[in-house]
Design a protein around this motif. Structure first.
Motif, short mmCIF file in Angstrom:
data_model
loop_
_atom_site.label_atom_id
_atom_site.label_comp_id
_atom_site.label_asym_id
_atom_site.label_seq_id
_atom_site.Cartn_x
_atom_site.Cartn_y
_atom_site.Cartn_z
N UNK A 158 -0.73 17.53 -4.16
CA UNK A 158 -2.13 17.87 -3.96
C UNK A 158 -2.28 19.37 -3.79
N UNK A 159 -3.52 19.85 -3.76
CA UNK A 159 -3.78 21.26 -3.58
C UNK A 159 -3.24 21.73 -2.23
N UNK A 160 -3.05 23.04 -2.11
CA UNK A 160 -2.45 23.60 -0.90
C UNK A 160 -3.31 23.38 0.33
N UNK A 161 -4.58 23.05 0.15
CA UNK A 161 -5.46 22.88 1.30
C UNK A 161 -5.34 21.50 1.94
N UNK A 162 -4.61 20.58 1.33
CA UNK A 162 -4.50 19.24 1.86
C UNK A 162 -3.08 18.98 2.34
N UNK A 163 -2.93 17.92 3.12
CA UNK A 163 -1.63 17.61 3.67
C UNK A 163 -0.77 16.87 2.66
N UNK A 164 0.51 16.78 2.96
CA UNK A 164 1.45 16.14 2.07
C UNK A 164 1.36 14.62 2.20
N UNK A 165 1.65 13.93 1.12
CA UNK A 165 1.61 12.48 1.16
C UNK A 165 2.98 11.87 0.92
N UNK A 166 3.01 10.55 0.65
CA UNK A 166 4.27 9.85 0.47
C UNK A 166 4.36 9.16 -0.87
N UNK A 167 3.81 9.74 -1.94
CA UNK A 167 3.86 9.14 -3.26
C UNK A 167 5.29 9.18 -3.80
N UNK A 227 -3.91 8.63 -6.08
CA UNK A 227 -4.29 10.03 -6.04
C UNK A 227 -4.79 10.55 -7.38
N UNK A 228 -4.42 9.88 -8.48
CA UNK A 228 -4.86 10.32 -9.79
C UNK A 228 -6.35 10.11 -9.99
N UNK A 229 -6.89 9.00 -9.48
CA UNK A 229 -8.27 8.65 -9.82
C UNK A 229 -9.19 8.46 -8.63
N UNK A 230 -8.63 8.29 -7.42
CA UNK A 230 -9.48 7.99 -6.28
C UNK A 230 -10.31 9.21 -5.88
N UNK A 257 -7.15 17.55 -6.93
CA UNK A 257 -7.16 16.24 -6.26
C UNK A 257 -6.86 16.40 -4.78
N UNK A 258 -7.32 15.44 -3.98
CA UNK A 258 -7.12 15.47 -2.54
C UNK A 258 -5.85 14.75 -2.11
N UNK A 259 -5.12 14.19 -3.07
CA UNK A 259 -3.90 13.45 -2.75
C UNK A 259 -2.87 13.74 -3.83
N UNK A 260 -1.62 13.46 -3.51
CA UNK A 260 -0.55 13.64 -4.50
C UNK A 260 -0.74 12.63 -5.64
N UNK A 261 -0.12 12.95 -6.77
CA UNK A 261 -0.22 12.11 -7.96
C UNK A 261 1.18 11.78 -8.45
N UNK A 262 1.43 10.51 -8.71
CA UNK A 262 2.67 10.08 -9.34
C UNK A 262 2.32 9.18 -10.52
N UNK A 263 2.93 9.42 -11.67
CA UNK A 263 2.73 8.59 -12.86
C UNK A 263 4.09 8.19 -13.40
#
Length: 300
Positions: A102-111, A246-249, A288-294
């Motif tokens: 995600x962008x630097x302004x948001x926290x890290x996720x667990x994707x 995170x890709x579409x939400x 995006x506000x969340x990490x993305x995994x595809x």
């Protein structure tokens, strides 16, 4: 540190520095204040500046710690998620993956994603540990390693989901995870899917149509039983797509509508796995506000 006259033009000596040492090994905080020429600073001013510097150090420390935690979490994710050139050889299956923080302004996720060889075919998985923190990133790593260990002697996706659920409740009570597991037999195209609270896989047929697999089940970490795997068959040329939300939400947008937009974009993508992933990131993957995994695959 500053050229003469930095604070006030024409003044050669115009700054007074107060240095505050923080925890051992951490950067010190330096507070600069203007002075009135060469006049001595009285004790009251000295005390005030010292207190202000100390308050500045206290305020800066949480911000510095947040940057450190985010860097550690990103390092964990990049270290444990295999890059495209490091994916294992998967006989009969072509795979493309993407991971976008995600962008630097948001926290890290667990994707996370995984692609593994088993005795019964190729096991692929995409998941997301609920939460945004270093804890989420470390739990993600544990889940990936547990999955690698479990699939050495077990490949049934529903059984694997049950084992991951038990592991999560035992070692991390209160933490939940969504994950989708799919076992593909490259020789026949037989695909068995266990979905634990995740966006179901999208099957893009070679005929120009696309539909989501009818696979659903409870997320991991709550102890509910998981249904039998959903079964479908992939044909030569079909593409099988798994993504994290995170890709579409998007806040304020119904997830079902976003999934439909994803389906339409996938149908319109150029042939090939890389083209599919790149098209979807171009359409949805900005700010995006969340990490993305595809993870996308097709029979080789």
């Amino acid at each position: 540190l500053w050229p003469a006259g930095f604070f006030r033009p024409g003044m050669e000596h115009d700054a007074r520095l107060a240095l505050i040492l923080t925890q051992e090994g951490k950067a010190a905080v330096c507070l600069a204040t203007p002075t009135r020429g060469m006049r001595r600073v009285n004790p009251e001013e000295e005390t005030l500046v010292a207190r202000l510097a100390q308050a500045t150090a206290y305020a800066a420390e949480p911000l510095l710690m947040y940057q450190v935690e985010r860097h550690v979490a990103l390092t964990l994710q990049h270290s444990f998620l295999p890059q495209p050139h490091r994916l294992p050889e998967l006989p009969g299956i072509d795979v493309a993956v993407r991971y976008v923080p995600a962008s630097q302004q948001t926290e890290i996720g667990g994707d996370f994603y995984a692609a593994l060889r088993t005795d019964d075919g190729v096991l692929v998985a995409v998941g997301d540990v609920v939460g945004h923190s270093l804890d989420a990133a470390t739990v993600m790593v544990e889940i990936r390693h547990a999955l690698r260990a479990y699939c050495v002697d077990e490949s049934d996706p529903a059984v694997l989901a049950e084992r991951l659920d038990k592991m999560l409740r035992y070692y991390h009570p209160g933490i939940t995870t969504t994950v989708c597991l799919a076992l593909i037999d490259p020789a026949t195209g037989r695909t068995r899917i266990a979905n634990a609270g995740h966006i179901p896989p999208l099957v893009i047929r070679d005929t120009g149509t696309a539909e989501y697999a009818k696979a659903a089940g409870p997320l991991l970490g709550i102890g509910l039983p998981h249904p039998a795997p959903t079964e479908l068959f992939l044909e030569a040329g079909d593409r099988f797509l798994m993504v994290t939300d995170g890709l579409i939400e998007t806040r304020g947008t119904d997830l079902a509508a976003s999934m439909e937009h994803l389906r339409a974009a996938a149908v319109g993508a150029l042939p090939g796995l890389d083209a599919l992933c790149d098209t979807l990131l171009d359409c949805f993957g900005h700010e995006r506000e969340d990490d993305i995994a595809l993870l996308a695959l097709k029979l080789g």
